[in-house]
Design a protein around this motif. Sequence first.
Motif, short mmCIF file in Angstrom:
data_model
loop_
_atom_site.label_atom_id
_atom_site.label_comp_id
_atom_site.label_asym_id
_atom_site.label_seq_id
_atom_site.Cartn_x
_atom_site.Cartn_y
_atom_site.Cartn_z
N UNK A 152 0.60 -0.96 -0.20
CA UNK A 152 0.14 -0.05 0.06
C UNK A 152 0.93 1.28 0.02
N UNK A 153 0.00 2.61 -0.73
CA UNK A 153 1.01 3.81 -0.53
C UNK A 153 -0.45 4.74 0.50
N UNK A 163 2.99 11.58 -1.48
CA UNK A 163 2.73 10.47 -1.60
C UNK A 163 4.02 9.47 -0.75
N UNK A 164 3.66 9.47 0.32
CA UNK A 164 5.18 9.50 1.41
C UNK A 164 5.89 10.15 1.57
N UNK A 165 7.03 10.21 0.72
CA UNK A 165 8.15 11.62 1.06
C UNK A 165 7.81 12.15 -0.45
N UNK A 166 7.55 11.70 -1.03
CA UNK A 166 7.05 12.57 -2.99
C UNK A 166 5.76 13.53 -2.53
N UNK A 198 11.75 8.59 -5.87
CA UNK A 198 11.38 7.29 -5.24
C UNK A 198 10.76 6.62 -4.97
N UNK A 199 9.61 5.55 -4.81
CA UNK A 199 8.65 5.54 -3.80
C UNK A 199 9.78 4.03 -4.13
N UNK A 200 9.83 4.14 -2.41
CA UNK A 200 10.68 2.40 -2.49
C UNK A 200 9.06 1.30 -1.19
#
Length: 209
Positions: free
Chosen positions: A171-172, A183-186, A206-208
Motif C-alpha cells: 500500500x501507499x 505520496x510518502x516522502x514524495x 522514487x517510492x521504495x
Amino acid sequence: MNRLLPRRTAAAAAAVVMCFGLAACGSDSGDDDSMSSNSESSPSASASEDMMDEASGPFGPGCAGVPTEGEGSVEGMADDPVATAASNNPLLTTLVKAVTAADLVDTLNSAEALTVFAPTDDAFAKIPADDLNALLADKDQLTKVLTHHVVEGKMTPDQLAGEHETLAGDTITVEGSGEEFTVGDAAVVCGNVDTANAKVYVIDSVLMP
C-alpha cells in the motif's frame, strides 16, 4: 327602453370577450418572458461547466516543464496509453528506461485504467548511481519498485487522498487536498495528467516498497 337592452347586453359581452383576450395575451407574454429567461441562463451554465473543466486539468509547478505541444504535451499524452505517453515526455526518460528494463511496457499500456505516480528524472537522480544501476539490473526488484508506483483505477484529485493498494500488492498513503499532495516522502509536482488509460501524478522522489 326594451329595445336598448340587447345592445347593452351585446356591448357587455364584447367587453368580456376583450378582457379574456387581453388576459390570454398577457399570459402568452409571461410565457415568452419565462422562456427568454430560461434561454438566457443556458450560456451561464455552459460557462460554469467550462470553468469546472479548466479547474480539473493538470496542476503543479512541475507542469511548466511539460512541452506545450507535440506528443509529449498534455494534449499529446492524452491520446496514448500510459507507457507510450511517458516515453514522449522529457521529464520521464529514466522512468521509461526502467519500465522497459522490467518488461512492463505492454502490461501498463494494455491495462484498462490505472493511476501512476511517475518519478521525474531528478527523482531518480537522488538515488546514488551505483544503487540505481544495481536496481536497473535486477529485474525482479525493479518490477517490485515500479509496480509500487501504480494503483488500479483512474483516480481524480478528489479521490487521491487515502491509503491505496498498489500493483506490487502493498500500500501507499497519499495525503493532501486541492492541488497539494504528498505520496510518502514524495510531493506531486504535476498532477492530474491524462493518458488514454491512466491518470498520471508526476512526483519528485522514487517510492521504495
